[in-house]
Design a protein around this motif. Sequence first.
Motif, mmCIF file in Angstrom:
data_model
loop_
_atom_site.group_PDB
_atom_site.id
_atom_site.type_symbol
_atom_site.label_atom_id
_atom_site.label_comp_id
_atom_site.label_asym_id
_atom_site.label_seq_id
_atom_site.Cartn_x
_atom_site.Cartn_y
_atom_site.Cartn_z
ATOM 1 N N LYS A 18 -87.903 -1.619 -15.546
ATOM 2 C CA LYS A 18 -88.069 -1.847 -16.992
ATOM 3 C C LYS A 18 -88.033 -0.518 -17.759
ATOM 4 O O LYS A 18 -87.443 -0.429 -18.838
ATOM 5 N N ASN A 19 -88.669 0.514 -17.190
ATOM 6 C CA ASN A 19 -88.628 1.845 -17.829
ATOM 7 C C ASN A 19 -87.201 2.345 -17.957
ATOM 8 O O ASN A 19 -86.806 2.896 -18.987
ATOM 9 N N SER A 21 -84.558 0.590 -18.116
ATOM 10 C CA SER A 21 -83.879 -0.185 -19.142
ATOM 11 C C SER A 21 -84.229 0.331 -20.534
ATOM 12 O O SER A 21 -83.363 0.444 -21.398
ATOM 13 N N SER A 22 -85.482 0.709 -20.745
ATOM 14 C CA SER A 22 -85.816 1.174 -22.096
ATOM 15 C C SER A 22 -85.261 2.583 -22.340
ATOM 16 O O SER A 22 -84.859 2.913 -23.452
ATOM 17 N N ASN A 25 -81.689 2.165 -23.400
ATOM 18 C CA ASN A 25 -81.417 1.492 -24.670
ATOM 19 C C ASN A 25 -82.043 2.187 -25.874
ATOM 20 O O ASN A 25 -82.379 1.565 -26.856
ATOM 21 N N GLN A 26 -82.167 3.534 -25.772
ATOM 22 C CA GLN A 26 -82.801 4.250 -26.880
ATOM 23 C C GLN A 26 -81.850 4.615 -28.009
ATOM 24 O O GLN A 26 -82.268 4.850 -29.122
ATOM 25 N N HIS A 131 -81.548 -7.590 -18.354
ATOM 26 C CA HIS A 131 -80.935 -7.346 -19.668
ATOM 27 C C HIS A 131 -80.551 -8.652 -20.359
ATOM 28 O O HIS A 131 -80.753 -8.815 -21.562
ATOM 29 N N GLN A 134 -83.559 -10.186 -21.771
ATOM 30 C CA GLN A 134 -84.053 -9.441 -22.948
ATOM 31 C C GLN A 134 -83.025 -9.425 -24.090
ATOM 32 O O GLN A 134 -83.204 -8.701 -25.067
ATOM 33 N N ILE A 136 -80.203 -7.973 -24.157
ATOM 34 C CA ILE A 136 -79.550 -6.664 -24.284
ATOM 35 C C ILE A 136 -78.096 -6.854 -23.868
ATOM 36 O O ILE A 136 -77.836 -7.289 -22.743
#
Length: 437
Positions: A18-19, A21-22, A25-26, A131, A134, A136
């Motif tokens: 999850k980290n 992924s974030s 996607n910044q 993704h 979420q 994404i």
Amino acid sequence: MKVLKFGGTSLGDPQRIKNVSSLINQDSEQKIVVLSAMSQTTNSLLEICNYYEKGNPEAAHSYIKKLEKKYYGVIEELLSKKDSISRANEVIKEHIKFIRDFSAVPYDIKVEKAIVSRGEILSTNLIQLYHEEQNIPSVLLNSLDFMVINADGEPILPEIEKRLSAIMAQYKTNPLFIAQGFICLNPQGEIDNLKRGGSDYTASLIGAAVRSSIVEIWTDIDGVHNNDPRIVDNTQPIAMLTFDEAAELAYFGAKVLHPSTVLPAKLKNIPVVLKNTMNPDASGTYISNEESGTGIKAIAAKDNVVAVKVKSGRMLLAYGFLRKVFEIFEKYRTPIDMITTSEVAVSLTVDNDNYLAQIVDDLKILGKVHVDKFQTIICVVGNIVAEKQGYAIQVLEALENIPVRMISYGGSENNISILIETRYKEKALKNLHEHLF
Ligand code: ADP
Ligand code: ASP
Ligand code: MG
């Protein structure tokens, strides 16, 4: 377009996925994200292969069960919607069955390569499902559609470029692509790989193929350190390296980068940045064409080196002698790493001893041959210009109490290499660190 690669520990558990992924996607820049297998997966898959090879499918199956359980646990924490959980279950079932079915097939290296490829296939499928859950917008690429190698195991960049750009053209505005590191297809159309740690190489090959603005290698440490942090205390990250310095370090043992990573990036002049997933604000290491001062920057060590000495009555005046020596290594497709010569002898090192017996037999026609195994190359890297005095003496002073088998200096401005017995490696790295930094 950016290329980002995340290694095994960066994908160690569902929270870390999850980290990742974030982190991805910044910002809105288009990206290709290359993933390794989750940590320990490749080792587990090799363990399973080992049991198959030994003719022990029961042990392999009990290991496969453990792996399966681990992945069902990952899904449970990673995903929350019924539909994505059930799709993830299907993915795991399919690949576990794939691995299990090899118990009915005679074992060979092709089996190993097929099995070991599942690690990267699983990690990329799972993040893609996350993704999708979420919302994404992310497209999962199949690296086997474009990552191709030749008969020598070398990636064929023009072909990778051609295939990948045809695929990318179908998704012109898509912001995010996920691709498997490490895996590729060989000329027989079989699954193959870029050797251990190969996902770094995948990332820079993709970067070179799509002319990305940067290749970011995200790992579990804040950049390339000036010595091996697994062996030496108080190592420090290096802010900047040139492509050539980084290539020497990677080739001569710095595990943080696959040995060939820098080459495609250098070819297309694409900076490579090493970053820490656990500490994304740390600046890491920036690798580019830019020079950044002179002096010694780092030390690395490469193990499993074999030294071969050929002694002949008269060598240097007997022209053609070195050519004959090199031809023998070429005949057995064995690269030479270090070489030193004198009037009567030549010493060479290799790290691939697959054909050592044949090479030694052929060399015996030229002179007396002596082989030393369990050797380590210590490589001191930096911008070591010959006009500046004192570098070589500093290195040799640090190794005062260590028997040195070979020294190579002046081959490039980036490297002083010393061959020692592996049992002195730890002492050599520590002494050099204390003396040089
Ligand atoms: P990944 O799974 O992200 O590819 P690796 O385990 O392959 O990560 O590489 C990172 C590890 O490399 C670090 O945790 C560190 O222990 C080791 N390492 C060895 N030499 C160096 C070095 N010179 N600089 C940084 N890390 C190094
Ligand atoms: N999963 C592969 C390995 O463990 C490739 C990589 O991690 O880069 O070697
Ligand atoms: Mg690695």
